[in-house]
Design a protein around this motif. Structure first.
Motif, PDB file in Angstrom:
ATOM      1  N   THR A   1      -1.920   6.030  -1.257  1.00 33.19           N
ATOM      2  CA  THR A   1      -2.193   4.594  -1.244  1.00 33.19           C
ATOM      3  C   THR A   1      -1.996   4.054  -2.654  1.00 33.19           C
TER       4      THR A   1
ATOM      5  N   ALA B   1      -2.743   0.579  -5.071  1.00 30.72           N
ATOM      6  CA  ALA B   1      -3.484  -0.675  -5.214  1.00 30.72           C
ATOM      7  C   ALA B   1      -3.082  -1.313  -6.532  1.00 30.72           C
TER       8      ALA B   1
ATOM      9  N   PHE C   1      -8.771  -4.560  -7.515  1.00 27.76           N
ATOM     10  CA  PHE C   1      -7.521  -4.011  -6.998  1.00 27.76           C
ATOM     11  C   PHE C   1      -7.269  -4.504  -5.584  1.00 27.76           C
ATOM     12  N   GLU C   2      -6.039  -4.898  -5.328  1.00 25.46           N
ATOM     13  CA  GLU C   2      -5.613  -5.421  -4.034  1.00 25.46           C
ATOM     14  C   GLU C   2      -4.504  -4.526  -3.485  1.00 25.46           C
ATOM     15  N   PRO C   3      -4.302  -4.499  -2.159  1.00 22.76           N
ATOM     16  CA  PRO C   3      -3.266  -3.641  -1.572  1.00 22.76           C
ATOM     17  C   PRO C   3      -1.847  -4.193  -1.676  1.00 22.76           C
TER      18      PRO C   3
ATOM     19  N   GLY D   1       0.772  -1.230   0.000  1.00 20.18           N
ATOM     20  CA  GLY D   1       0.000   0.000   0.000  1.00 20.18           C
ATOM     21  C   GLY D   1       0.803   1.280   0.000  1.00 20.18           C
TER      22      GLY D   1
ATOM     23  N   SER E   1      -3.731  -4.453  -9.563  1.00 19.26           N
ATOM     24  CA  SER E   1      -4.706  -5.348 -10.178  1.00 19.26           C
ATOM     25  C   SER E   1      -3.981  -6.352 -11.061  1.00 19.26           C
TER      26      SER E   1
END
Length: 173
Positions: free
Chosen positions: A132, A134, A142-144, A74, A136
């Motif tokens: 932040t 994110a 989308f993931e951290p 992140g 994909s």
């Protein structure tokens, strides 16, 4: 009978001085307001230019990055870049957040530097209140965290003094 004028009276001179003083004060305030506005606009333009430079530099580094080596979470991105001349030398480039050396921002928010590190080089690129990242892998969700080179990257930042976040989406492959 014709009266000869002997000049201005003391009252007339005092009224003229009062009018001239009011005009001078009004002009000084206008010039001061213009200078303050100009300084604020120049400062904001420099801040937006730094943010644009950050996005341009990040995009160039992502385009040159090795697809096989990528990690991100992140608040940090780490990529490996092959040598420009085709040699075997590989360079690690890392983007991360660091506490700013500058004092708190105008709204008393602690400022954070977005820093680019490559070898012994360390360059702060932008100053933000928050950032932040994110990732994909499929181009949809989308993931951290990312352990492999993603298909897309979304960066959301809140610049110092801004009321709304800035979001940038990078389509990578």
């Amino acid at each position: 009978m014709i009266r000869q004028s002997r000049g201005m009276t003391l009252v007339e001179i005092l009224i003229a001085l009062a009018i001239a003083s009011l005009m001078t004060l009004t002009g000084w305030r206008a010039v001061d307001a213009l200078q303050s506005s100009r300084d604020r606009v120049v400062s904001e333009a420099a801040q937006w230019q730094r943010i644009d430079d950050f996005f341009v530099t990040l995009e160039a580094d992502l385009r040159r990055a090795s697809i096989s080596e990528f990690s991100g979470n992140g608040d940090a991105i780490t990529v490996l870049q092959p040598s420009l001349d085709g040699g075997i030398e590989v360079r690690t480039v890392r983007y991360r957040l660091a506490v700013s050396a500058a004092p708190m921002g105008a709204n008393d928010f602690p400022s954070i530097d977005v820093v680019r590190e490559s070898g012994s080089d360390r360059a702060p690129l932008a100053e933000v209140q928050s950032l932040t990242v994110a990732y994909s892998m499929d181009g949809i969700t989308f993931e951290p965290i990312a352990k492999a080179y993603p298909r897309a990257l979304r960066i959301t930042m809140l610049p110092i003094g801004a009321t709304a976040p800035v979001e940038r989406l990078f389509a990578l492959r």
